[in-house]
Design an enzyme around this catalytic site. Structure first.
Site, PDB file in Angstrom:
ATOM      1  N   THR A 185     -15.687  30.982  50.042  1.00 42.58           N
ATOM      2  CA  THR A 185     -16.375  32.337  50.577  1.00 42.58           C
ATOM      3  C   THR A 185     -16.652  33.089  49.120  1.00 42.58           C
ATOM      4  O   THR A 185     -17.060  34.157  49.185  1.00 42.58           O
ATOM      5  CB  THR A 185     -15.193  32.893  50.904  1.00 42.58           C
ATOM      6  OG1 THR A 185     -13.855  33.313  50.152  1.00 42.58           O
ATOM      7  CG2 THR A 185     -14.930  32.371  52.430  1.00 42.58           C
TER       8      THR A 185
ATOM      9  N   ASP B 266     -19.164  33.917  45.740  1.00 45.47           N
ATOM     10  CA  ASP B 266     -20.502  34.385  45.546  1.00 45.47           C
ATOM     11  C   ASP B 266     -21.527  33.004  45.495  1.00 45.47           C
ATOM     12  O   ASP B 266     -22.609  33.130  45.923  1.00 45.47           O
ATOM     13  CB  ASP B 266     -20.712  35.428  44.389  1.00 45.47           C
ATOM     14  CG  ASP B 266     -22.203  35.762  44.143  1.00 45.47           C
ATOM     15  OD1 ASP B 266     -22.558  36.750  45.105  1.00 45.47           O
ATOM     16  OD2 ASP B 266     -22.927  35.746  43.252  1.00 45.47           O
ATOM     17  N   LEU B 267     -21.019  32.284  44.447  1.00 44.31           N
ATOM     18  CA  LEU B 267     -21.867  31.094  44.393  1.00 44.31           C
ATOM     19  C   LEU B 267     -22.187  30.238  45.742  1.00 44.31           C
ATOM     20  O   LEU B 267     -23.342  29.696  45.858  1.00 44.31           O
ATOM     21  CB  LEU B 267     -21.161  30.133  43.338  1.00 44.31           C
ATOM     22  CG  LEU B 267     -22.085  28.517  43.109  1.00 44.31           C
ATOM     23  CD1 LEU B 267     -23.555  28.821  42.533  1.00 44.31           C
ATOM     24  CD2 LEU B 267     -21.219  27.812  42.045  1.00 44.31           C
ATOM     25  N   ALA B 268     -20.869  29.904  46.370  1.00 43.34           N
ATOM     26  CA  ALA B 268     -20.881  29.251  47.735  1.00 43.34           C
ATOM     27  C   ALA B 268     -22.247  30.032  48.854  1.00 43.34           C
ATOM     28  O   ALA B 268     -22.914  29.595  49.292  1.00 43.34           O
ATOM     29  CB  ALA B 268     -19.954  29.276  48.436  1.00 43.34           C
ATOM     30  N   ARG B 269     -21.810  31.200  48.533  1.00 37.13           N
ATOM     31  CA  ARG B 269     -22.912  32.078  49.678  1.00 37.13           C
ATOM     32  C   ARG B 269     -24.151  32.093  49.147  1.00 37.13           C
ATOM     33  O   ARG B 269     -25.253  32.111  50.126  1.00 37.13           O
ATOM     34  CB  ARG B 269     -22.296  33.587  49.337  1.00 37.13           C
ATOM     35  CG  ARG B 269     -22.916  34.398  50.495  1.00 37.13           C
ATOM     36  CD  ARG B 269     -22.253  36.044  50.586  1.00 37.13           C
ATOM     37  NE  ARG B 269     -22.621  36.494  49.041  1.00 37.13           N
ATOM     38  CZ  ARG B 269     -23.538  37.327  48.886  1.00 37.13           C
ATOM     39  NH1 ARG B 269     -24.371  37.760  50.057  1.00 37.13           N
ATOM     40  NH2 ARG B 269     -23.821  37.928  47.788  1.00 37.13           N
TER      41      ARG B 269
ATOM     42  N   LYS C   2     -19.744  25.350  35.286  1.00 36.28           N
ATOM     43  CA  LYS C   2     -19.599  26.115  34.017  1.00 36.28           C
ATOM     44  C   LYS C   2     -18.728  27.326  34.161  1.00 36.28           C
ATOM     45  O   LYS C   2     -18.983  27.724  35.183  1.00 36.28           O
ATOM     46  CB  LYS C   2     -20.635  25.928  33.220  1.00 36.28           C
ATOM     47  CG  LYS C   2     -21.628  27.384  33.588  1.00 36.28           C
ATOM     48  CD  LYS C   2     -22.884  27.227  32.647  1.00 36.28           C
ATOM     49  CE  LYS C   2     -23.963  28.516  32.977  1.00 36.28           C
ATOM     50  NZ  LYS C   2     -23.247  29.948  32.454  1.00 36.28           N
TER      51      LYS C   2
ATOM     52  N   HIS D  95     -27.123  25.533  28.606  1.00 33.21           N
ATOM     53  CA  HIS D  95     -28.472  25.538  29.419  1.00 33.21           C
ATOM     54  C   HIS D  95     -29.467  25.296  28.138  1.00 33.21           C
ATOM     55  O   HIS D  95     -30.210  24.473  28.329  1.00 33.21           O
ATOM     56  CB  HIS D  95     -28.995  27.000  29.828  1.00 33.21           C
ATOM     57  CG  HIS D  95     -28.160  27.466  31.196  1.00 33.21           C
ATOM     58  ND1 HIS D  95     -27.509  26.308  32.209  1.00 33.21           N
ATOM     59  CD2 HIS D  95     -27.883  28.467  31.782  1.00 33.21           C
ATOM     60  CE1 HIS D  95     -26.875  27.072  33.105  1.00 33.21           C
ATOM     61  NE2 HIS D  95     -27.268  28.086  32.744  1.00 33.21           N
TER      62      HIS D  95
ATOM     63  N   LYS E 108     -30.561  39.166  27.894  1.00 32.97           N
ATOM     64  CA  LYS E 108     -30.542  39.932  29.415  1.00 32.97           C
ATOM     65  C   LYS E 108     -31.582  41.251  29.001  1.00 32.97           C
ATOM     66  O   LYS E 108     -31.684  41.564  27.849  1.00 32.97           O
ATOM     67  CB  LYS E 108     -29.166  40.447  29.417  1.00 32.97           C
ATOM     68  CG  LYS E 108     -28.149  39.363  29.735  1.00 32.97           C
ATOM     69  CD  LYS E 108     -28.426  38.647  30.934  1.00 32.97           C
ATOM     70  CE  LYS E 108     -27.212  37.723  31.415  1.00 32.97           C
ATOM     71  NZ  LYS E 108     -27.412  37.018  32.849  1.00 32.97           N
TER      72      LYS E 108
END
Length: 483
Positions: free
Chosen positions: A19, A21-24, A148, A240, A331
């Protein structure tokens, strides 16, 4: 052009942090698109695991909402969303306790491939590995996927690798870096090793320098706690940008196979020279155009964490001796822009005279937002008035060149399917991770011991002025961000 989809056999995929954030945002919408493409069979079971007690129906509603938010509207209407939701189950589970593990074991299908996605913090990796292997939920064919950061420094990376290796062999461990799943990153290997045109020129004799830029327009809000501890060097350069550097600089592998590719990448990391202090520029964005400063975003008015870093690097090997690699990432920069630029040397003698100006060939590999490859060549400016030279791009946008049918899978889609197929080519190996930290740690210790503070730069700029001077001292210029 229509992409070829090769279905896989039914499998069990368990997403710890199901549940989160990455899964969503990425994992579940990516699985839905692979299901729509006909790659995932309907017998597959996808099990979300987390601390909340939302149950199967609650989880299906959560996933449906995520897919509507992060997938294209036409995908949701054309593909059978309800059919995909039938694949989903959910288990409330305590990663460090006993709750839920027996229920998970009862849901798994005997004899079927099992993949366990650790979409959680690294502090839980060891506990999950111990519970899975010690509880008999895995076999020799099972695989684990870890996100990561792979440690905070060399020591923590070694400890993390040791914790995973205690229960799984290296061929079962998939360390995921989504940059390696991007279509253009893989096309970089095709361009280099599939075309006789480039490889003979891919060395210090013909290449003046190489720039790697990963610029982000967003700030750190939402990731403030993590970013304040990591900074741009740990968050971006160590993984990256290091991976992009490896792919651009490595020797041709004997075969396109996981270990042969990763062996060559490892050689690049080990060939990196230590970075001189005057070849490092760190920056931190300030408030501008109605957005908060970095220090306001992380709620630390004395923060010395960098939101921007630029480096000049060298490789000590025959292919690249003397050719500088300029890396930068940050950023709150001018645009979202990730590109690799290979700048070739001047022609050894210009027959057109000084009035023709200085012209160089450039190969630009655009990773985001618009994936493609551009080769800049020199031609005559049309019209009378003598031989006037101009540089023009030979531009290949993937969307235009391959047509609308070539809607490339998202990086997570490709990488998850590679896990199921057992292909580790695009995943990092343990010695690769540790070698990257072994190079990164002294750079970080150096500026900490010197007490260096990051240079301020305006939000939505190109970074601190010192970064421009870093490359300008060598008679070169950064490629403009967003161009």
């Amino acid at each position: 052009m229509v992409s070829r989809v090769i279905p896989v056999d039914p499998f069990d995929l368990i997403i710890f942090g199901g549940t989160g954030d990455l899964a969503r945002r990425k994992i579940l919408p990516g699985l839905f698109r692979r299901f729509c493409a006909g790659q995932i069979p309907s017998e597959t079971e996808i099990i979300g695991a987390g601390r909340s007690e939302i149950g199967q129906q609650g989880y299906r509603e959560f996933v449906a909402s995520a897919i509507h938010e992060f997938s294209k509207r036409e995908e949701c209407s054309i593909c059978g969303l309800n059919e995909f939701l039938e694949l989903l189950d959910y288990i409330s589970l305590d990663a460090q306790g006993e709750r839920g593990w027996a229920d998970l074991a009862a849901r798994l299908h005997p004899g079927r491939l099992r993949a366990f996605y650790f979409s959680v913090g690294p502090s839980l990796f060891g506990d999950l590995a111990e519970r899975l292997a010690g509880g008999g939920l895995t076999d020799a064919g099972s695989r684990i996927v870890v996100e990561k950061p792979f440690g905070h420094d060399l020591e923590s990376a070694q400890a993390l690798n040791a914790a995973l290796a205690a229960r799984f062999n290296e061929r079962q461990i998939y360390r995921i870096d989504h940059y390696l799943g991007k279509e253009t990153v893989q096309n970089l290997m095709a361009v280099r090793f599939g075309n006789m045109l480039f490889e003979p020129l891919w060395n210090s004799q013909y290449v003046d320098h190489i720039q790697i830029t990963v610029a982000e327009r967003v700030g750190v809000a939402g990731r403030a706690a993590f970013y304040e501890k990591a900074g741009a060097m740990r968050d971006m350069v160590q993984n990256h940008l290091m991976q992009l550097l490896c792919l651009i600089a490595m020797e041709p592998p004997a075969k396109f196979e996981p270990d042969t590719v990763r062996d060559e990448k490892l050689k690049v990391i080990r060939a990196l020279d230590p970075v001189e202090p005057h070849h490092i520029v760190r920056g931190q964005y300030t408030a501008a155009e109605g957005v908060a400063s970095y220090r306001e975003d992380v709620d630390n008015p004395r923060s010395r964490t960098e939101s921007f870093i630029a480096l000049k690097c060298h490789l000590s090997n025959w292919r690249w001796a003397g050719t500088p690699f300029y890396l930068r990432t940050g950023k709150r920069l001018r645009a979202r822009d990730s590109q690799i630029t290979v700048v070739f040397k001047d022609a050894p003698h210009s027959i057109f005279g000084p009035e023709a100006g200085r012209h160089r060939n450039e190969l630009r590999i655009k990773l985001q937002p618009d994936e493609g490859i551009t080769l800049k060549v020199t031609i005559k400016d049309p019209g009378p008035g003598g031989m006037r030279l101009v540089d023009v791009p030979l531009d290949m946008s993937f969307a235009e060149a391959l047509g609308s049918d070539a809607d490339a899978p998202d990086a997570y889609e490709r990488l998850i399917m590679d896990v199921i197929r057992g292909n580790q080519t695009l995943f990092m190996r343990d010695d690769e991770v540790e070698a990257a930290w072994a190079w990164t740690d002294p750079v970080i210790r150096g500026w900490e011991s010197r007490g260096d503070a990051p240079k301020p730069y305006d939000a939505y700029s190109a970074g601190p002025d010192d970064a421009a001077m870093l490359i300008r001292r060598d008679g070169r210029e950064w490629r403009e961000i967003g161009s």
